[in-house]
Write an enzyme that holds these catalytic residues in place. Structure first.
Site, PDB file in Angstrom:
ATOM      1  N   GLY A 267       0.720  -1.127   0.806  1.00 47.43           N
ATOM      2  CA  GLY A 267      -0.073  -0.008  -0.281  1.00 47.43           C
ATOM      3  C   GLY A 267       0.508   0.970  -0.229  1.00 47.43           C
ATOM      4  O   GLY A 267       0.756   2.208  -0.452  1.00 47.43           O
ATOM      5  N   MET A 269       4.514   3.404   1.709  1.00 52.79           N
ATOM      6  CA  MET A 269       5.904   3.007   2.626  1.00 52.79           C
ATOM      7  C   MET A 269       6.560   4.248   4.007  1.00 52.79           C
ATOM      8  O   MET A 269       6.344   4.544   3.264  1.00 52.79           O
ATOM      9  CB  MET A 269       6.834   2.462   2.102  1.00 52.79           C
ATOM     10  CG  MET A 269       8.844   2.329   2.616  1.00 52.79           C
ATOM     11  SD  MET A 269       7.820   0.903   3.978  1.00 52.79           S
ATOM     12  CE  MET A 269       9.207   1.067   4.951  1.00 52.79           C
ATOM     13  N   GLU A 270       6.863   3.895   4.772  1.00 48.34           N
ATOM     14  CA  GLU A 270       7.047   5.423   6.097  1.00 48.34           C
ATOM     15  C   GLU A 270       8.452   5.711   5.763  1.00 48.34           C
ATOM     16  O   GLU A 270       8.602   6.768   6.639  1.00 48.34           O
ATOM     17  CB  GLU A 270       5.449   4.392   7.701  1.00 48.34           C
ATOM     18  CG  GLU A 270       6.951   3.277   8.305  1.00 48.34           C
ATOM     19  CD  GLU A 270       6.619   2.581   7.920  1.00 48.34           C
ATOM     20  OE1 GLU A 270       6.349   1.942   6.692  1.00 48.34           O
ATOM     21  OE2 GLU A 270       7.288   1.061   8.342  1.00 48.34           O
ATOM     22  N   GLU A 304       0.669   5.784   7.636  1.00 49.29           N
ATOM     23  CA  GLU A 304       1.709   6.087   7.298  1.00 49.29           C
ATOM     24  C   GLU A 304       2.869   7.091   7.872  1.00 49.29           C
ATOM     25  O   GLU A 304       3.758   7.558   8.236  1.00 49.29           O
ATOM     26  CB  GLU A 304       2.485   6.456   6.065  1.00 49.29           C
ATOM     27  CG  GLU A 304       1.698   5.048   4.605  1.00 49.29           C
ATOM     28  CD  GLU A 304       2.184   3.347   5.302  1.00 49.29           C
ATOM     29  OE1 GLU A 304       3.296   3.707   5.897  1.00 49.29           O
ATOM     30  OE2 GLU A 304       1.300   3.037   4.954  1.00 49.29           O
ATOM     31  N   HIS A 307       3.418   6.119  11.493  1.00 43.62           N
ATOM     32  CA  HIS A 307       4.189   5.397  11.982  1.00 43.62           C
ATOM     33  C   HIS A 307       5.638   6.186  12.617  1.00 43.62           C
ATOM     34  O   HIS A 307       6.918   5.867  12.622  1.00 43.62           O
ATOM     35  CB  HIS A 307       4.806   4.317  10.308  1.00 43.62           C
ATOM     36  CG  HIS A 307       3.988   3.109  10.285  1.00 43.62           C
ATOM     37  ND1 HIS A 307       4.520   2.151  11.613  1.00 43.62           N
ATOM     38  CD2 HIS A 307       3.829   2.515   9.446  1.00 43.62           C
ATOM     39  CE1 HIS A 307       4.015   0.896  10.657  1.00 43.62           C
ATOM     40  NE2 HIS A 307       4.056   1.642   9.730  1.00 43.62           N
ATOM     41  N   GLU A 326       3.753  -2.500  13.542  1.00 46.31           N
ATOM     42  CA  GLU A 326       2.389  -2.446  12.587  1.00 46.31           C
ATOM     43  C   GLU A 326       1.092  -2.830  13.519  1.00 46.31           C
ATOM     44  O   GLU A 326       0.347  -2.109  12.950  1.00 46.31           O
ATOM     45  CB  GLU A 326       2.766  -3.441  11.651  1.00 46.31           C
ATOM     46  CG  GLU A 326       4.503  -3.037  10.607  1.00 46.31           C
ATOM     47  CD  GLU A 326       4.161  -1.810   9.752  1.00 46.31           C
ATOM     48  OE1 GLU A 326       2.380  -1.307   9.631  1.00 46.31           O
ATOM     49  OE2 GLU A 326       4.102  -2.052   8.789  1.00 46.31           O
TER      50      GLU A 326
HETATM   51  N1  B3K Z   1       6.144  -0.528   6.525  1.00 43.77           N
HETATM   52  C1  B3K Z   1       5.677  -1.109   5.069  1.00 43.77           C
HETATM   53  C2  B3K Z   1       5.757  -2.538   4.825  1.00 43.77           C
HETATM   54  C3  B3K Z   1       6.366  -2.982   3.992  1.00 43.77           C
HETATM   55  C4  B3K Z   1       6.140  -4.603   3.099  1.00 43.77           C
HETATM   56  C5  B3K Z   1       7.954  -4.720   2.519  1.00 43.77           C
HETATM   57  N2  B3K Z   1       7.234  -6.127   2.374  1.00 43.77           N
HETATM   58  C6  B3K Z   1       3.841  -0.416   4.804  1.00 43.77           C
HETATM   59  C7  B3K Z   1       3.233  -0.220   6.937  1.00 43.77           C
HETATM   60  O1  B3K Z   1       2.504  -0.951   6.932  1.00 43.77           O
HETATM   61  O2  B3K Z   1       2.977   1.063   6.315  1.00 43.77           O
HETATM   62 ZN    ZN Z   2       3.010  -0.045   8.400  1.00 40.57          ZN
END
Ligand code: B3K
Ligand code: ZN
Length: 885
Positions: A267, A269-270, A304, A307, A326
Site C-alpha cells: 500500500g 511505505m513510511e 504511514e 509510523h 505494525e
Molecule cells: N511498512 C510498510 C510495509 C513494507 C512491506 C515490505 N514487504 C507499509 C506499512 O505497513 O505501513
Molecule cells: Zn505499517
C-alpha cells in the site's frame, strides 16, 4: 526444485550486531540502466556486543562491486570476499571509514525491492531487506545511522530529486545534470531510506504543530494527477492534528513529503520524511475513486504518518518484532478513522476484515504467532496476523488498562524508547509499569498462534434471581504448537432485559450493582464461572461487545434473542453479529436442503431493519449484507463451494422479491443528486442504496434493471458507477457487454480506473468468468509487471470469486499456478502472496484437495523458485502431526 534449499531464520538466534554504523554518506549517479552508488560508512565496534574476531560481514545482493576502501586505502580483491548475498572483510579496526562503490540496474529490477524504475521515475522500497540491493550495509533494523544523501541526475529527465530529511544543497552540473543533497538528522534503520527521481509536480500545504513549528507538506505526483491530491492532503492534516491530541505526538522535521508511484508491491511505505505510496492510496477524485478508495486513502495516509513515531523514531529490534510497529500503527489508524468517522461502523469493518483474513490464516498451515519464531522470507510475514491481530492485542491492552492509563503507558513508551530499536516485550512492559498490572500471561497472545474459541453457557435461576455463565476457552493446535495455554482476555458483556434495556450488573460477592451498561470481565483460565445476582428477569447476553478480544464466541442463542439484539443492542458489533448469525442459520439450512423455505420471521426481521429510520445507514448496510461465500465456507467442516453459492444467490433473490417495495423506496430515498462528498453520512447512504439495488437486481425485477442502467449512465461518482457496472456485468447479455465497453472507452487513460474494470470482470459470478479472465491476460492493458494490475485481475479472481476459482474441474487452480510460475522470477513477493490462495486446500472435498495439491506440487517442482514462493508452497504441504487446515 530450489537449487540451494533456503534455510529458516530463528528468533532465538538474535544477537546484537558486532558493529554499528553511525553515519552514512551516499552518492547516487542516477541512471535507469546503470546507477553508480558510492557509500561512505562510519563503522565502529558495538560496545554492547560480545567481541568477535573482527570479521565484518555486510549484506549486499545483486550489486556489481567496483571498489572497497578502508580509511581511504583501497583494498585488493584478495583482502575481501564477495558472495551473492554479502561482502566480508577480515580483521577490521575498531573504528574506521568504509568506502564502497557499486553499480546497480534499476530498469532490470522487476521485484520492486531496492532501487527500481516505475514508469518514468526512479524510486526505492527498502523494507524489509531492500537496502542491501542498493549498497553493502548492515541491513538490519537495530543498526540506526544518520544519513546524508547526494543525488545526481539528468535535469531534463529527473528535475525532482528527493530523499529523507531536509534539502541542504542544490546545484547545476555540466552536461545538463544537477545535484541535490539531503540530510536526515534522525538516526534511522536502513529500511527507512528512500530516494525519488522524476518529473513530478507537487501540491503544497502547511501545518503548524502544537508547539508552533511550521511544517511544509508536499504531495508529489505526475503532473496530470495534480487535481486528485486534495483528499490525501486533507487526510494528512487531520492525522497530524489527531496524533497530537490523542497521543501527544508531534511531527519532527521541517518537511513531510509523499510521492505517488504506480508500481508498488504494498500500500505505502513510511520512509522518514518521504513516504512512498502506491498511487491507489493517494489519487482520488469523485469521478475516478469510490467511497472505499476515499476511506482507504484517509486510513493509509494516517497509518504511514503515525509510523513516524510508532515505527521510525522507535523501531523494531529485529523482524520478528514487526508487529511492534505494525500492530500498534494499525490500532492507531483504526482509532483515527473511528474518531473522524463513525466508531461503530469502523469497528464492524475492522472485525469483518479480521475474520475474513486473519482467522483463516490462523487456522492454516501458515499460522504463526503475532511475534513469529521463524521465517524463511520475512516478506511473507506482512500478514493479517502481524498487522490486524497485532492491532487487536494493543486494543485489548487499552481495554484492560482503560483510556487514562493506556495514554500514560504510550507516553512512557514514546519517551523511554525514543531513538531505539525495541521488542514487543518492551511495549508490554510500559503497560505494566504505569498500571502496576502483571501482563505475564497476556504476553502469550504474542507467542501463541491460533484463534481461541469461547464456548459460553448460561443458566438463569428465576427463584434466586441469578444468571450464571460458564465460559470455556479452547485453542486448536497450529503447526509446531501442539499444546496451547489459556489466554488472558477482556470479555465485554451486557445483559439486556426483554425490552432490550441494559441491566445494572452485580457479580456475586460485590457490594453493589454498577450503572447499567457494559462490564469488562477478565478471563484467564480454561474455564471461568461467574454469577450475576439480582437479575430480575431472564436476560439476553450481549457478548464480546465491541469485539473486545480476537476470539470466536459460541453461545446458543434462540432466534428470539438474536432478533432482540438486532433490534435493540446499542453495540454496533453485537447487532451486526446477531444479524449475521441469523442469516447464517437460514443459509445453512438452505445449503443442506435446496428446497428449504426461508422463514417468514426472518424476512420480517430483515424488513424491520431495512425500514428502521433510527440506525446509521452505513451500519445498516453492514447489517443487511449477507455473509460472504468465504465466510460461510469458513464455518463449515468441509467447504461446500457450490452449495454456498447457490444458497446465497437464492436468498438474495428471495429477499429481493419479497421486499421489493421497501427496497425500491430505500433506493429512492437515498439516491441523491447532490454534489459528491466522502462524508460518513453520504457514504452510508450510497452503501445502503447500492445494497438495495443489488437485492433488486438479484430478484430480476424489471424496474431494477431500468434503475441500474440509468445509474450507470448518469452516475456522478465512481461509487455509483462501479456498483451499477458490477450488477450489469453479473446480469450479463448486452447490458453487461456494452457497459464494459463504455466504461473502458471513457477511462482508458486512467490506470486506477482500468484496474476496477479488470476486477469487475474477474469477480463476476457468471459461469464463463475463468475464460474471460484468461482472455484478459492478453489484453493490451494487462501487465504482469504492475502489481496493482495483477491484483485487480488474478488476485481478485483467486481471492474474491470462490465459486469460479474453486470450480470443480480445477481450472481455477491451474490458472493460479500458471500465474505464480510466470510471476515468481519477476516479482517473488507478489507470486508468493497469490499462492496463499491455495494454502487451505485441506478445507475442501477430496476431489478439490487432490487438484489443489497437484498444483502446489507442480510449483514446488519448478527449476528455480524464490524463497518467498518456496516457503508458502512447502508449508502448504507440510505434514505435521496436527495439520492445520
Ligand atoms: N511498512 C510498510 C510495509 C513494507 C512491506 C515490505 N514487504 C507499509 C506499512 O505497513 O505501513
Ligand atoms: Zn505499517
Amino acid at each position: 526444485m530450489y537449487r540451494d534449499t533456503p534455510h529458516p531464520i530463528h528468533r532465538r538466534d538474535y544477537r546484537p550486531p558486532e558493529f554499528l554504523i553511525d553515519h552514512v554518506e551516499l552518492r547516487f549517479d542516477l541512471d535507469p540502466d546503470r546507477t553508480r552508488v558510492e557509500a561512505s560508512l562510519e563503522v565502529r565496534r558495538n560496545p554492547a556486543a560480545t567481541r568477535g574476531d573482527g570479521t565484518l560481514r555486510l549484506h549486499g545482493e545483486q550489486l556489481d562491486l567496483e571498489e572497497v576502501a578502508i580509511d581511504g586505502h583501497r583494498l585488493a580483491p584478495a583482502e575481501y570476499r564477495v558472495e551473492p548475498d554479502s561482502l566480508t572483510l577480515q580483521r577490521v579496526p575498531d573504528r574506521f571509514r568504509l568506502d564502497t562503490r557499486v553499480r546497480i540496474h534499476p530498469n532490470l529490477n522487476t521485484a520492486l525491492e531496492g532501487l527500481y524504475q516505475s514508469g518514468d521515475m526512479l524510486c526505492t522500497q527498502c523494507e524489509a531487506e531492500g537496502f542491501r540491493r542498493i549498497t553493502y550495509f548492515l541491513d538490519r533494523p537495530d543498526v540506526m545511522a544518520r544519513y546524508r544523501t547526494t543525488l545526481i541526475a539528468d535535469k531534463g529527465r529527473f528535475p525532482v530529486l528527493l530523499s529523507n530529511g531536509n534539502r541542504v544543497e542544490e546545484r547545476e552540473l555540466v552536461d545538463g545534470r544537477h545535484l541535490v543533497s539531503w540530510e536526515d538528522p534522525f538516526p534511522k534503520p536502513s529500511y527507512l531510506f528512500a530516494l525519488i527521481a522524476g518529473d513530478l509536480s507537487a501540491i503544497e500545504d502547511r501545518f503548524t504543530t502544537a508547539s508552533g513549528r511550521d511544517v511544509v507538506l508536499q504531495i508529489f505526483v505526475e503532473p496530470h494527477n495534480l487535481d486528485r491530491c486534495d483528499h490525501a492532503m486533507q487526510s494528512l492534516k487531520k492525522a497530524m492534528r489527531w496524533d497530537e491530541e490523542r497521543f501527544g505526538r508531534e511531527y519532527d522535521l521541517d518537511v513531510y513529503m509523499i510521492v505517488a508511484v504506480s508500481h508498488f508491491n504494498m500500500g505505502a511505505m513510511e520512509n522518514k520524511g518521504l513516504n512512498v505510496f502506491n498511487d491507489k492510496f493517494v489519487l482520488a477524485r469523485a469521478d475516478t475513486a469510490t467511497d472505499e478508495d476515499f476511506q482507504g486513502i484517509e486510513g493509509v495516509i494516517a497509518h504511514e504518518y503515525f509510523h513516524n513515531w510508532s515505527g521510525n523514531r522507535i523501531t523494531c529490534r529485529d523482524w520478528f518484532q514487526l508487529s511492534l510497529k505494525e500492530g500498534f500503527t494499525v490500532y492507531r489508524d483504526q482509532e483515527f478513522s473511528a474518531d473522524v468517522g463513525s466508531r461503530g461502523v469502523k469497528r464492524v469493518a475492522d472485525v469483518r476484515l479480521l475474520q475474513a483474513h486473519q482467522f483463516p490464516e490462523d487456522s492454516s498451515p501458515m499460522a504463526h504467532p503475532v511475534r513469529p519464531d521463524s521465517y524463511f522470507e520475512i516478506n511473507n510475514f506482512y500478514t493479517a496476523t502481524v498487522y490486524n491481530k497485532g492491532a487487536e492485542l494493543v486494543r485489548m491492552q487499552a481495554t484492560l488498562l482503560g483510556p487514562e492509563l493506556f495514554r500514560k503507558a504510550t507516553d512512557l513508551y514514546f519517551t523511554r524508547h525514543d531513538g531505539q530499536a525495541v521488542t514487543t516485550d518492551d511495549f508490554v512492559r510500559c503497560m505494566e509499569d504505569v498500571s502496576g498490572r502483571d501482563l505475564m500471561q497476556f504476553r502469550r497472545w504474542y507467542s501463541q498462534a491460533g484463534t481461541p474459541h469461547l464456548h459460553i453457557e448460561a443458566a438463569y435461576d428465576a427463584e434466586r434471581a441469578t444468571y450464571s455463565l460458564l465460559i470455556r476457552q479452547a485453542i486448536a493446535p497450529t503447526p509446531g504448537e501442539p499444546d496451547k495455554d489459556p489466554l488472558h482476555l477482556p470479555l465485554a458483556i451486557a445483559l439486556l432485559d426483554p425490552q432490550g434495556r441494559e441491566l445494572a450488573l452485580r457479580l456475586e460477592g460485590e457490594p453493589n450493582a454498577g450503572e447499567p451498561g457494559t462490564r469488562i470481565l477478565e478471563l484467564r483460565d480454561w474455564e471461568t464461572r461467574l454469577c450475576f445476582v439480582d437479575v430480575p428477569v431472564r436476560p439476553v447476553p450481549s457478548l464480546l461487545r465491541g469485539f473486545s478480544a480476537p476470539v470466536q464466541p459460541r453461545f446458543d442463542y434462540g432466534d428470539d434473542d438474536l432478533l432482540l439484539l438486532l433490534r435493540h443492542d446499542s453495540d454496533g458489533y453485537s447487532r451486526w453479529n446477531a444479524a449475521r448469525i441469523l442469516m447464517q442459520r437460514v443459509l445453512s439450512t438452505m445449503i443442506a436442503d435446496p428446497e428449504a423455505e426461508v422463514p417468514g420471521r426472518f424476512v420480517e426481521a430483515f424488513r424491520g431493519a431495512l425500514t428502521d429510520p433510527e440506525t446509521d445507514k452505513a451500519l445498516l448496510a453492514e447489517v443487511l449484507t449477507l455473509p460472504s461465500e468465504s465466510f460461510l465456507g469458513d464455518q463449515m467442516e468441509t467447504v461446500d463451494v457450490d452449495g454456498i453459492h447457490r444458497a446465497r444467490n437464492t436468498l438474495r433473490e428471495i429477499l429481493g422479491e419479497r421486499l421489493v417495495e421497501e427496497l425500491l423506496s430505500v433506493y429512492r430515498d437515498n439516491a441523491d443528486v447532490e454534489r459528491y462528498a466522502p462524508t460518513p453520512d453520504a457514504i452510508g447512504r450510497r452503501a445502503l442504496k447500492n445494497l438495495a439495488l443489488g437485492y433488486l437486481m438479484a430478484a430480476g425485477d424489471a424496474r431494477a434493471l431500468t434503475l441500474c442502467r440509468a445509474q450507470f449512465a448518469g452516475a456522478g461518482n465512481m461509487t455509483d458507477a462501479i456498483a451499477a457496472l458490477r450488477l450489469l456485468v453479473d446480469h450479463g447479455g448486452e447490458d453487461g457487454t456494452s457497459a464494459l465497453e463504455a466504461f473502458h472507452r471513457r477511462w482508458s487513460k486512467e490506470p486506477l480506473v482500468i484496474d476496477k474494470w479488470f476486477s469487475v470482470q474477474a469477480t463476476s459470478s457468471r459461469a464463463g468468468t475463468l475464460g474471460i479472465v484468461t482472455g484478459l491476460l492478453q489484453h493490451p492493458d494487462f501487465s504482469l509487471r504492475n502489481p496493482n494490475r495483477v491484483r485487480s485481475l488474478v488476485g481478485a479472481f483467486c481471492t474474491a470469486n470462490p465459486a469460479r476459482f474453486h470450480a470443480r474441474d480445477g481450472g481455477g487452480y491451474r490458472f493460479l499456478a500458471d500465474r505464480v510460475l510466470e510471476l515468481d522470477p519477476l516479482n517473488p513477493q507478489i507470486a508468493a502472496r497469490l499462492l496463499k490462495a491455495l494454502i487451505r486446500w485441506r478445507r475442501y472435498d477430496a476431489g478439490r484437495q487432490a487438484l489443489m495439491r497437484t498444483e502446489i506440487e507442480r510449483i514446488l517442482a519448478a527449476e528455480e523458485l524464490s524463497s518467498d514462493t518456496f516457503e508458502v508452497a512447502s508449508k502448504a504441504l507440510e505434514d505435521t502431526e496436527h495439520p492445520a487446515r
